[in-house]
Design a protein around this motif. Structure first.
Motif, short mmCIF file in Angstrom:
data_model
loop_
_atom_site.label_atom_id
_atom_site.label_comp_id
_atom_site.label_asym_id
_atom_site.label_seq_id
_atom_site.Cartn_x
_atom_site.Cartn_y
_atom_site.Cartn_z
N MET A 97 0.83 -1.17 0.00
CA MET A 97 0.00 0.00 0.00
C MET A 97 0.89 1.24 0.00
O MET A 97 1.91 1.27 0.64
CB MET A 97 -0.91 0.01 1.21
CG MET A 97 -2.02 -0.99 1.10
SD MET A 97 -3.07 -0.93 2.53
CE MET A 97 -3.15 -2.68 2.86
N THR A 98 0.43 2.23 -0.70
CA THR A 98 1.17 3.48 -0.82
C THR A 98 0.51 4.55 0.04
O THR A 98 -0.70 4.60 0.15
CB THR A 98 1.18 3.94 -2.29
OG1 THR A 98 1.73 2.90 -3.08
CG2 THR A 98 2.00 5.18 -2.47
N PHE A 99 1.34 5.39 0.60
CA PHE A 99 0.83 6.52 1.36
C PHE A 99 1.03 7.79 0.56
O PHE A 99 2.05 7.97 -0.10
CB PHE A 99 1.56 6.64 2.71
CG PHE A 99 1.20 5.54 3.66
CD1 PHE A 99 0.09 5.65 4.48
CD2 PHE A 99 1.97 4.40 3.74
CE1 PHE A 99 -0.26 4.64 5.35
CE2 PHE A 99 1.64 3.38 4.61
CZ PHE A 99 0.52 3.49 5.41
N VAL A 100 0.04 8.67 0.62
CA VAL A 100 0.12 9.98 0.00
C VAL A 100 0.08 11.01 1.12
O VAL A 100 -0.86 11.04 1.91
CB VAL A 100 -1.04 10.22 -1.00
CG1 VAL A 100 -0.97 11.62 -1.57
CG2 VAL A 100 -1.02 9.18 -2.10
N THR A 101 1.12 11.83 1.19
CA THR A 101 1.19 12.88 2.19
C THR A 101 0.79 14.18 1.51
O THR A 101 1.43 14.61 0.56
CB THR A 101 2.61 12.99 2.77
OG1 THR A 101 3.00 11.71 3.27
CG2 THR A 101 2.66 14.02 3.88
N LYS A 102 -0.29 14.78 1.99
CA LYS A 102 -0.80 16.03 1.41
C LYS A 102 -0.44 17.18 2.35
O LYS A 102 -0.78 17.15 3.52
CB LYS A 102 -2.31 15.96 1.23
CG LYS A 102 -2.73 14.87 0.26
CD LYS A 102 -4.24 14.81 0.14
CE LYS A 102 -4.65 13.73 -0.84
NZ LYS A 102 -6.11 13.70 -1.02
N LEU A 103 0.26 18.16 1.80
CA LEU A 103 0.68 19.32 2.58
C LEU A 103 -0.05 20.55 2.06
O LEU A 103 -0.10 20.79 0.85
CB LEU A 103 2.18 19.53 2.43
CG LEU A 103 3.05 18.40 2.97
CD1 LEU A 103 4.39 18.38 2.27
CD2 LEU A 103 3.23 18.59 4.45
N THR A 104 -0.61 21.33 2.98
CA THR A 104 -1.26 22.59 2.63
C THR A 104 -0.53 23.70 3.38
O THR A 104 -0.36 23.62 4.59
CB THR A 104 -2.74 22.58 3.02
OG1 THR A 104 -3.39 21.49 2.38
CG2 THR A 104 -3.42 23.88 2.62
N ALA A 136 8.75 11.91 3.60
CA ALA A 136 7.55 12.61 4.06
C ALA A 136 7.61 12.83 5.56
O ALA A 136 7.23 13.89 6.07
CB ALA A 136 6.30 11.83 3.68
N ARG A 137 8.11 11.84 6.30
CA ARG A 137 8.23 11.97 7.76
C ARG A 137 9.21 13.09 8.10
O ARG A 137 8.96 13.89 9.00
CB ARG A 137 8.70 10.66 8.38
CG ARG A 137 8.77 10.71 9.89
CD ARG A 137 9.11 9.36 10.51
NE ARG A 137 7.98 8.46 10.35
CZ ARG A 137 8.01 7.34 9.63
NH1 ARG A 137 9.10 6.99 8.99
NH2 ARG A 137 6.96 6.56 9.54
N SER A 138 10.33 13.18 7.38
CA SER A 138 11.31 14.24 7.67
C SER A 138 10.73 15.62 7.35
O SER A 138 11.04 16.59 8.03
CB SER A 138 12.62 14.00 6.92
OG SER A 138 12.46 14.24 5.54
N VAL A 139 9.89 15.70 6.33
CA VAL A 139 9.23 16.97 5.99
C VAL A 139 8.27 17.36 7.10
O VAL A 139 8.19 18.52 7.50
CB VAL A 139 8.50 16.88 4.63
CG1 VAL A 139 7.59 18.06 4.41
CG2 VAL A 139 9.51 16.76 3.50
N GLU A 167 -1.82 15.97 5.87
CA GLU A 167 -2.82 14.90 5.85
C GLU A 167 -2.18 13.69 5.19
O GLU A 167 -1.52 13.82 4.16
CB GLU A 167 -4.03 15.36 5.04
CG GLU A 167 -5.13 14.34 4.92
CD GLU A 167 -6.27 14.83 4.04
OE1 GLU A 167 -7.01 13.96 3.55
OE2 GLU A 167 -6.40 16.05 3.82
N ILE A 168 -2.36 12.53 5.79
CA ILE A 168 -1.80 11.30 5.22
C ILE A 168 -2.95 10.39 4.80
O ILE A 168 -3.87 10.13 5.58
CB ILE A 168 -0.90 10.58 6.24
CG1 ILE A 168 0.26 11.50 6.61
CG2 ILE A 168 -0.39 9.27 5.67
CD1 ILE A 168 1.13 11.00 7.71
N GLU A 169 -2.88 9.95 3.56
CA GLU A 169 -3.94 9.10 2.99
C GLU A 169 -3.31 7.80 2.53
O GLU A 169 -2.24 7.79 1.93
CB GLU A 169 -4.56 9.84 1.81
CG GLU A 169 -5.75 9.18 1.22
CD GLU A 169 -6.35 10.04 0.11
OE1 GLU A 169 -6.41 9.53 -1.02
OE2 GLU A 169 -6.71 11.21 0.38
N GLN A 170 -3.98 6.70 2.81
CA GLN A 170 -3.48 5.39 2.40
C GLN A 170 -4.17 4.99 1.10
O GLN A 170 -5.40 4.92 1.04
CB GLN A 170 -3.77 4.37 3.49
CG GLN A 170 -3.16 3.04 3.26
CD GLN A 170 -3.39 2.10 4.45
OE1 GLN A 170 -4.19 2.39 5.33
NE2 GLN A 170 -2.70 1.00 4.46
#
Length: 110
Positions: free
Chosen positions: A1-8, A81-84, A98-101
Protein backbone atom coordinates in the motif's frame (compact mmCIF):
# COMPACT_ATOMS: atom_id res chain seq x y z
CA UNK A 1 0.00 0.00 0.00
CA UNK A 2 1.17 3.48 -0.82
CA UNK A 3 0.83 6.52 1.36
CA UNK A 4 0.12 9.98 0.00
CA UNK A 5 1.19 12.88 2.19
CA UNK A 6 -0.80 16.03 1.41
CA UNK A 7 0.68 19.32 2.58
CA UNK A 8 -1.26 22.59 2.63
CA UNK A 9 0.63 25.84 3.20
CA UNK A 10 -1.12 29.15 4.00
CA UNK A 11 0.38 32.56 4.62
CA UNK A 12 -0.32 36.24 4.32
CA UNK A 13 3.26 36.73 3.08
CA UNK A 14 3.29 35.47 -0.49
CA UNK A 15 7.08 35.80 -0.97
CA UNK A 16 7.88 33.72 2.13
CA UNK A 17 5.25 31.15 1.17
CA UNK A 18 6.64 30.77 -2.34
CA UNK A 19 10.21 30.46 -0.99
CA UNK A 20 9.20 27.74 1.48
CA UNK A 21 7.26 25.74 -1.12
CA UNK A 22 9.97 26.11 -3.80
CA UNK A 23 12.73 25.01 -1.40
CA UNK A 24 10.67 22.02 -0.28
CA UNK A 25 9.87 21.01 -3.87
CA UNK A 26 13.58 21.16 -4.80
CA UNK A 27 14.49 19.09 -1.73
CA UNK A 28 11.92 16.43 -2.61
CA UNK A 29 13.17 16.25 -6.21
CA UNK A 30 16.82 15.91 -5.04
CA UNK A 31 15.80 13.07 -2.71
CA UNK A 32 13.97 11.32 -5.56
CA UNK A 33 10.47 11.55 -4.07
CA UNK A 34 7.46 11.67 -6.39
CA UNK A 35 5.91 15.07 -5.77
CA UNK A 36 2.87 16.70 -7.34
CA UNK A 37 2.44 20.44 -7.14
CA UNK A 38 2.69 23.06 -5.96
CA UNK A 39 -0.94 23.82 -6.74
CA UNK A 40 -2.23 27.31 -5.99
CA UNK A 41 -5.68 28.37 -4.90
CA UNK A 42 -6.98 31.84 -5.66
CA UNK A 43 -5.95 34.30 -2.92
CA UNK A 44 -8.60 34.74 -0.25
CA UNK A 45 -9.27 38.31 0.90
CA UNK A 46 -10.43 38.48 4.52
CA UNK A 47 -11.77 41.42 6.50
CA UNK A 48 -12.04 41.65 10.29
CA UNK A 49 -14.08 44.37 12.03
CA UNK A 50 -12.33 46.33 14.80
CA UNK A 51 -14.34 47.86 17.61
CA UNK A 52 -13.24 50.85 19.70
CA UNK A 53 -15.08 49.53 22.75
CA UNK A 54 -16.87 46.36 23.73
CA UNK A 55 -20.12 47.96 22.63
CA UNK A 56 -21.03 47.58 18.98
CA UNK A 57 -21.45 50.60 16.80
CA UNK A 58 -18.18 52.40 17.41
CA UNK A 59 -15.79 50.84 14.92
CA UNK A 60 -12.39 51.51 13.48
CA UNK A 61 -12.04 50.67 9.82
CA UNK A 62 -11.87 46.92 9.18
CA UNK A 63 -8.54 45.17 9.08
CA UNK A 64 -8.14 43.45 5.70
CA UNK A 65 -5.55 40.92 4.65
CA UNK A 66 -4.95 38.30 1.96
CA UNK A 67 -4.25 34.61 2.55
CA UNK A 68 -2.30 32.67 -0.09
CA UNK A 69 -2.49 28.87 -0.33
CA UNK A 70 -0.22 26.26 -1.93
CA UNK A 71 -0.62 22.46 -1.91
CA UNK A 72 1.91 19.65 -2.45
CA UNK A 73 1.48 15.88 -2.53
CA UNK A 74 4.25 13.39 -1.78
CA UNK A 75 3.53 9.89 -3.14
CA UNK A 76 5.27 7.04 -1.35
CA UNK A 77 8.68 8.02 0.05
CA UNK A 78 7.41 7.60 3.62
CA UNK A 79 10.78 8.37 5.23
CA UNK A 80 11.15 11.60 3.27
CA UNK A 81 7.55 12.61 4.06
CA UNK A 82 8.23 11.97 7.76
CA UNK A 83 11.31 14.24 7.67
CA UNK A 84 9.23 16.97 5.99
CA UNK A 85 6.57 16.66 8.70
CA UNK A 86 9.21 17.12 11.42
CA UNK A 87 10.72 20.15 9.68
CA UNK A 88 10.25 23.63 11.14
CA UNK A 89 8.72 26.34 8.99
CA UNK A 90 8.59 30.13 9.44
CA UNK A 91 5.99 31.38 11.93
CA UNK A 92 4.23 33.28 9.13
CA UNK A 93 3.46 30.01 7.29
CA UNK A 94 0.66 27.73 8.54
CA UNK A 95 1.18 24.08 7.54
CA UNK A 96 -1.42 21.30 7.53
CA UNK A 97 -0.47 17.70 6.86
CA UNK A 98 -2.82 14.90 5.85
CA UNK A 99 -1.80 11.30 5.22
CA UNK A 100 -3.94 9.10 2.99
CA UNK A 101 -3.48 5.39 2.40
CA UNK A 102 -3.93 4.33 -1.23
CA UNK A 103 -4.70 0.72 -2.03
CA UNK A 104 -3.66 -0.87 -5.32
CA UNK A 105 -6.26 -1.15 -8.07
CA UNK A 106 -8.29 -4.33 -7.77
CA UNK A 107 -7.64 -4.61 -4.05
CA UNK A 108 -10.60 -6.08 -2.18
CA UNK A 109 -11.45 -5.42 1.43
CA UNK A 110 -12.32 -8.47 3.54
Amino acid sequence: MTFVTKLTFESGDRAVLDDVVTDLKQLLERKGAECKGPHSSPPERLSVPQYRTLERGREFSSWSYTVYTRRLEIHGADQIARSVAERSFPDSVHVELEIEQKKPLGHRQN
